[in-house]
Design an enzyme around this catalytic site. Structure first.
Site, mmCIF file in Angstrom:
data_model
loop_
_atom_site.group_PDB
_atom_site.id
_atom_site.type_symbol
_atom_site.label_atom_id
_atom_site.label_comp_id
_atom_site.label_asym_id
_atom_site.label_seq_id
_atom_site.Cartn_x
_atom_site.Cartn_y
_atom_site.Cartn_z
ATOM 1 N N CYS A 12 0.871 -1.175 0.000
ATOM 2 C CA CYS A 12 0.000 0.000 0.000
ATOM 3 C C CYS A 12 0.912 1.231 0.000
ATOM 4 C CB CYS A 12 -0.893 -0.004 1.239
ATOM 5 S SG CYS A 12 0.060 0.064 2.766
ATOM 6 N N CYS A 95 3.140 6.218 8.463
ATOM 7 C CA CYS A 95 2.226 6.507 7.347
ATOM 8 C C CYS A 95 1.455 7.795 7.657
ATOM 9 C CB CYS A 95 1.261 5.343 7.152
ATOM 10 S SG CYS A 95 0.028 5.707 5.893
ATOM 11 N N GLU A 125 -0.241 -0.048 16.247
ATOM 12 C CA GLU A 125 -0.733 1.221 15.670
ATOM 13 C C GLU A 125 -1.698 1.897 16.639
ATOM 14 O OE1 GLU A 125 -2.728 1.170 11.723
ATOM 15 O OE2 GLU A 125 -4.038 2.690 12.573
ATOM 16 N N CYS A 189 -8.349 4.103 6.302
ATOM 17 C CA CYS A 189 -7.683 4.104 5.002
ATOM 18 C C CYS A 189 -8.273 2.923 4.234
ATOM 19 C CB CYS A 189 -6.188 3.919 5.231
ATOM 20 S SG CYS A 189 -5.343 3.079 3.914
ATOM 21 N N SER A 217 1.810 -11.033 9.378
ATOM 22 C CA SER A 217 1.052 -9.880 8.890
ATOM 23 C C SER A 217 -0.447 -10.141 9.040
ATOM 24 C CB SER A 217 1.406 -9.635 7.412
ATOM 25 O OG SER A 217 0.353 -8.961 6.763
ATOM 26 N N SER A 261 1.989 -5.544 2.925
ATOM 27 C CA SER A 261 3.419 -5.404 3.248
ATOM 28 C C SER A 261 4.282 -6.394 2.453
ATOM 29 C CB SER A 261 3.628 -5.587 4.752
ATOM 30 O OG SER A 261 2.946 -6.727 5.213
HETATM 31 S S1 SF4 Z 1 -2.823 3.499 6.792
HETATM 32 FE FE1 SF4 Z 1 -1.853 1.501 6.819
HETATM 33 S S2 SF4 Z 1 -2.863 0.385 5.131
HETATM 34 FE FE2 SF4 Z 1 -3.292 2.564 4.813
HETATM 35 S S3 SF4 Z 1 -1.682 3.298 3.436
HETATM 36 FE FE3 SF4 Z 1 -1.004 3.668 5.544
HETATM 37 S S4 SF4 Z 1 0.217 1.866 6.089
HETATM 38 FE FE4 SF4 Z 1 -1.019 1.330 4.303
#
Ligand code: SF4
Length: 281
Positions: A12, A95, A125, A189, A217, A261
């Site tokens: 992603c 991210c 996260e 997301c 994962s 990933s």
């Molecule tokens: S929030 Fe998570 S799934 Fe979405 S783009 Fe970022 S890393 Fe990838």
């Protein structure tokens, strides 16, 4: 045997960005470069970085200098502070979507809201997102859990980036039932949902599915579960070496997908190996 690759298989946006940043940092002439926790859920990427001298540390307690790379799903606010305090060079590969969720929690807490984070309390996260708030931050897995929370005045809601929209909606609905002010930031997301939707469609069109991605994962394991429900001949592998030619006996069409990933080079290896298997049948 026809091989069909899902359009959005593999990295992603956030994982691609984090991996690029890590490899760029590894290429520089630094004293010590390391990631705080594995950069992404791919043992092969972690190993490649290690081969380039970028190791993984669990925490910063034994670290005094060097460059720290922050993984795609972020770290605790206290770990970020420690990195600044120790004057480490920071390559922040969090991210941007995860970063937004962290910022909203910080903002809502500072503005006097009790904050509900919709997600899995054990996921790093979520633990990172929560750490940016004050005392009144609660993690809820679903709408049912909202009624167990203490009485609140102003409520703010954010979501773990991989949550489903329906789950966020169920939490918000329960918050609205409780009355008072409810402020919602949709921090979902759609990368995960899009991959799951594609896998669902593909698994119904083929005689066999191959799902590529780290065994650690969560999103790859979920893809495997979804595919297995629709196509029992589903195999979860990490690398091409694990492909067993016997799996493809009598198979007309094989579908291939990969977790968010999974790097492209591993997907390409699997496709090449499938072609070899096809040619030798
Ligand atoms: S929030 Fe998570 S799934 Fe979405 S783009 Fe970022 S890393 Fe990838």
């Amino acid at each position: 045997m026809e091989v069909i690759l899902a359009k959005r298989a593999g990295f992603c946006f956030g994982v691609k960005r984090a991996t690029q940043m890590a490899f760029e940092a590894a290429g520089k002439d630094h004293k010590t470069t390391f990631t705080l926790g594995p950069i992404i859920h791919s043992p092969q990427v972690v190993q490649k970085l290690e081969d380039m001298g970028v190791g993984v540390v669990k925490d910063l307690s034994g670290v005094q200098d060097g460059t720290v790379i922050i993984r795609s799903h972020g770290v605790l606010a206290s770990e970020m502070e420690e990195a600044h305090h120790k004057q480490l060079e920071i390559v922040d590969a969090t991210c941007p979507f995860v970063k937004k969720a962290q910022e909203y929690v910080k903002y809502l807490s500072a503005d006097g809201y009790s904050v509900l984070v919709v997600g899995d309390a054990d996921h790093p996260e979520v633990q990172g997102i929560v750490s940016y708030g004050g005392e009144k931050v609660y993690v809820v897995a679903s709408g049912d859990e909202v009624c167990k929370l203490p009485k609140m005045g102003k409520m703010g809601v954010v979501a773990q980036t991989t949550q489903s929209f329906d789950n966020l909606k169920s939490v918000v609905t329960e918050c609205l039932r409780r009355g008072g002010e409810v402020r919602v930031f949709n921090t979902i997301c759609d990368a995960t949902a899009v991959r799951q939707q594609e896998a669902t469609e593909l698994a119904q069109q083929v005689d066999c599915m191959v799902v590529i991605g780290g065994f650690n994962s969560a999103n790859t394991r979920r893809l495997t579960e979804i595919c297995t429900e629709l196509q029992p001949r589903t195999h979860h592998i990490e690398t091409a070496d694990e492909l067993n030619p016997d799996w493809f006996k009598g198979v007309g069409r094989v579908g291939v997908t990969a977790g968010a990933s999974t790097p492209k080079w591993i997907i390409d290896d699997v496709l090449a190996r499938l072609e070899d298997i096809n040619n030798s049948h």
